[in-house]
Enzyme design. Structure first.
Site, PDB file in Angstrom:
ATOM      1  N   SER A 125      29.668   2.695 -20.952  1.00  0.00           N
ATOM      2  CA  SER A 125      29.980   2.002 -22.214  1.00  0.00           C
ATOM      3  C   SER A 125      29.110   2.511 -23.352  1.00  0.00           C
ATOM      4  O   SER A 125      27.940   2.876 -23.144  1.00  0.00           O
ATOM      5  CB  SER A 125      29.731   0.499 -22.006  1.00  0.00           C
ATOM      6  OG  SER A 125      29.641  -0.159 -23.247  1.00  0.00           O
ATOM      7  N   TYR A 150      24.828  -6.665 -20.002  1.00  0.00           N
ATOM      8  CA  TYR A 150      26.009  -5.842 -19.721  1.00  0.00           C
ATOM      9  C   TYR A 150      25.662  -4.353 -19.881  1.00  0.00           C
ATOM     10  O   TYR A 150      25.938  -3.530 -19.006  1.00  0.00           O
ATOM     11  CB  TYR A 150      27.153  -6.228 -20.667  1.00  0.00           C
ATOM     12  CG  TYR A 150      28.285  -5.237 -20.689  1.00  0.00           C
ATOM     13  CD1 TYR A 150      29.115  -5.078 -19.583  1.00  0.00           C
ATOM     14  CD2 TYR A 150      28.513  -4.438 -21.805  1.00  0.00           C
ATOM     15  CE1 TYR A 150      30.149  -4.147 -19.592  1.00  0.00           C
ATOM     16  CE2 TYR A 150      29.549  -3.516 -21.828  1.00  0.00           C
ATOM     17  CZ  TYR A 150      30.356  -3.376 -20.716  1.00  0.00           C
ATOM     18  OH  TYR A 150      31.378  -2.446 -20.734  1.00  0.00           O
TER      19      TYR A 150
HETATM   20  P1  NAD Z   1      39.179  -5.570 -17.917  1.00  0.00           P
HETATM   21  O1  NAD Z   1      38.342  -6.785 -17.719  1.00  0.00           O
HETATM   22  O2  NAD Z   1      40.484  -5.737 -18.603  1.00  0.00           O
HETATM   23  O3  NAD Z   1      39.439  -4.864 -16.508  1.00  0.00           O
HETATM   24  C1  NAD Z   1      38.508  -4.880 -15.454  1.00  0.00           C
HETATM   25  C2  NAD Z   1      39.223  -5.342 -14.197  1.00  0.00           C
HETATM   26  O4  NAD Z   1      38.297  -5.270 -13.105  1.00  0.00           O
HETATM   27  C3  NAD Z   1      39.698  -6.788 -14.260  1.00  0.00           C
HETATM   28  O5  NAD Z   1      41.110  -6.864 -14.049  1.00  0.00           O
HETATM   29  C4  NAD Z   1      38.934  -7.496 -13.143  1.00  0.00           C
HETATM   30  O6  NAD Z   1      39.726  -8.486 -12.473  1.00  0.00           O
HETATM   31  C5  NAD Z   1      38.577  -6.345 -12.229  1.00  0.00           C
HETATM   32  N1  NAD Z   1      37.371  -6.590 -11.443  1.00  0.00           N
HETATM   33  C6  NAD Z   1      36.156  -6.998 -11.892  1.00  0.00           C
HETATM   34  N2  NAD Z   1      35.296  -7.120 -10.876  1.00  0.00           N
HETATM   35  C7  NAD Z   1      35.977  -6.774  -9.751  1.00  0.00           C
HETATM   36  C8  NAD Z   1      35.621  -6.691  -8.371  1.00  0.00           C
HETATM   37  N3  NAD Z   1      34.383  -7.011  -7.969  1.00  0.00           N
HETATM   38  N4  NAD Z   1      36.560  -6.292  -7.486  1.00  0.00           N
HETATM   39  C9  NAD Z   1      37.825  -5.981  -7.891  1.00  0.00           C
HETATM   40  N5  NAD Z   1      38.224  -6.034  -9.191  1.00  0.00           N
HETATM   41  C10 NAD Z   1      37.291  -6.430 -10.107  1.00  0.00           C
HETATM   42  O7  NAD Z   1      38.277  -4.515 -18.710  1.00  0.00           O
HETATM   43  P2  NAD Z   1      38.678  -3.114 -19.385  1.00  0.00           P
HETATM   44  O8  NAD Z   1      38.616  -3.283 -20.856  1.00  0.00           O
HETATM   45  O9  NAD Z   1      39.926  -2.577 -18.768  1.00  0.00           O
HETATM   46  O10 NAD Z   1      37.435  -2.233 -18.962  1.00  0.00           O
HETATM   47  C11 NAD Z   1      37.496  -1.246 -17.938  1.00  0.00           C
HETATM   48  C12 NAD Z   1      36.124  -0.629 -17.797  1.00  0.00           C
HETATM   49  O11 NAD Z   1      35.723  -0.027 -19.022  1.00  0.00           O
HETATM   50  C13 NAD Z   1      35.017  -1.633 -17.458  1.00  0.00           C
HETATM   51  O12 NAD Z   1      34.065  -0.986 -16.639  1.00  0.00           O
HETATM   52  C14 NAD Z   1      34.390  -1.920 -18.806  1.00  0.00           C
HETATM   53  O13 NAD Z   1      33.061  -2.360 -18.667  1.00  0.00           O
HETATM   54  C15 NAD Z   1      34.487  -0.552 -19.456  1.00  0.00           C
HETATM   55  N6  NAD Z   1      34.472  -0.587 -20.915  1.00  0.00           N
HETATM   56  C16 NAD Z   1      35.537  -1.091 -21.611  1.00  0.00           C
HETATM   57  C17 NAD Z   1      35.508  -1.076 -23.001  1.00  0.00           C
HETATM   58  C18 NAD Z   1      36.652  -1.611 -23.822  1.00  0.00           C
HETATM   59  O14 NAD Z   1      36.563  -1.528 -25.050  1.00  0.00           O
HETATM   60  N7  NAD Z   1      37.724  -2.140 -23.230  1.00  0.00           N
HETATM   61  C19 NAD Z   1      34.400  -0.540 -23.691  1.00  0.00           C
HETATM   62  C20 NAD Z   1      33.345  -0.033 -22.940  1.00  0.00           C
HETATM   63  C21 NAD Z   1      33.396  -0.037 -21.561  1.00  0.00           C
END
Ligand code: NAD
Length: 328
Positions: A125, A150
């Site tokens: 991130s 985080y």
């Molecule tokens: P999101 O919350 O929509 O998707 C993450 C998914 O992981 C969820 O559906 C959740 O149910 C699943 N999950 C969490 N813990 C779990 C576990 N222990 N076992 C199985 N499933 C599990 O988030 P996103 O926006 O799609 O983010 C995806 C990745 O990108 C994450 O690592 C997030 O930290 C990172 N990220 C996202 C952004 C953004 O702007 N969306 C920015 C920086 C980093």
């Protein structure tokens, strides 16, 4: 080619899965449907992927024996690990939620990759840069002062991955995502919240009087970058990689390379919704960083990454999707 995608019911994981399926590849989508935000959205994303080539496993990846058992019948050629507990603000009040998915869970995924001997792309991130004032953020910059738990777990993921790349010569790619938005997006993020409030005529918290800048990155651009990295894992050639590793571990920023004022985001959302947005000024929130801006030269050089979607195009796409999905 069979790709294991974790977080497949999540925002980015579902979009990456959809793109892989569209290429005619097979996807094993793994998610345990964490109720961090509305589950009907996660169920709808997963349902939208159903069809030939897609297998959904409802499994917690932090449960290593359960993970192994669930995957035992399946061949895997590579992993795209996008499951996590996201959210800077949530981590202020719920720090323990981050231990399981982001620390134990990441380790379990590294172990899986090690035992299966397959390359893995994983999500980091932009928050790892903390309150870094040198803009744009570059992967060469130090990122040792995270200002939210985080962010600390994401930095920990990079460190754990470095060790696995070194010890087991495992090809790993960490992607520092910058504020991703678009259709099927996340309800806890600004683009969704502002759109929802605007269409309903409700006031929305406006932190630091809008004096914040974000590198808003459209989901299709993110997907293109994730797939490019998954298709070309880092070589084990002792050459220094972006992020500084001499093991097969590369770390990239993946952003739009345009930092936008929150005020401009508000204007674009108002235009797309055809209504004014009522703003409720609030102080800066703990854990929030004032600016994000991605230097994407490393991923551009190594993978030809070239984002093409400004917020003037991406935000109306999101608003159209939001209206269709919610019926507002
Ligand atoms: P999101 O919350 O929509 O998707 C993450 C998914 O992981 C969820 O559906 C959740 O149910 C699943 N999950 C969490 N813990 C779990 C576990 N222990 N076992 C199985 N499933 C599990 O988030 P996103 O926006 O799609 O983010 C995806 C990745 O990108 C994450 O690592 C997030 O930290 C990172 N990220 C996202 C952004 C953004 O702007 N969306 C920015 C920086 C980093």
């Amino acid at each position: 080619m069979v790709t294991l995608v974790t977080g497949a019911a999540g925002f980015i994981g579902s979009a990456v899965s959809r793109a892989l399926l569209a290429r005619g590849e097979s996807v094993i989508g793994l998610d345990c449907f964490v109720p961090y935000y509305r589950l009907d959205l996660k169920e709808a994303r997963a349902a939208s992927l159903e069809g030939p080539g897609f297998t959904l496993l409802r499994q917690d990846f932090a449960d290593a024996p359960g993970l192994e058992a669930a995957l035992a019948p399946h061949r895997i050629d590579r992993i795209i690990h996008l499951g996590a507990q996201p959210g800077v603000r949530w981590s202020i009040d719920h720090p323990l939620d981050y231990g399981r998915s982001n620390l134990t869970g990441h380790l379990a995924m590294l172990e899986l990759a090690r035992h299966r001997q397959v390359p893995m792309v994983y999500a980091s991130s932009s928050s790892v840069y903390g309150a870094n004032t040198r803009l744009p953020f570059a992967v060469e910059d130090r990122a040792d002062q995270p200002i939210s738990l985080y962010a600390a777990t994401k930095k920990a993921n990079e460190l754990m991955s470095e060790t696995y790349a070194h010890l087991y010569r495992l090809p790993l790619t960490g992607l520092r995502f910058f504020t991703v938005y678009g259709p099927w997006g996340r309800p806890d993020m600004a683009v969704w919240k502002f759109t929802e409030a605007c269409l309903r005529g409700e006031a929305v918290p406006y932190n630091n009087g809008g004096r914040m800048r974000r590198d808003f990155t459209y989901i299709d651009d993110i997907v293109a970058g994730v797939l490019a990295c998954a298709d070309r894992p880092p070589a084990d050639d002792a050459a220094p990689k972006p992020g500084g590793s001499v093991s097969p571990h590369a770390i990239y920023n993946i952003g739009n390379h345009r930092s936008e004022d929150l005020a401009r985001l508000v204007a674009v959302i108002e235009q797309a919704c055809g209504k004014p947005l009522r703003l409720d000024p609030q102080p800066m929130q703990p854990g929030d960083v004032p600016d994000t801006y991605a230097d994407i030269s490393a991923i551009a050089k190594d993978h030809g990454f070239a984002p093409t979607t400004p917020i003037d195009v991406g935000v109306p796409n999101f608003v159209n999707w939001y209206r269709g999905w919610t019926g507002v």
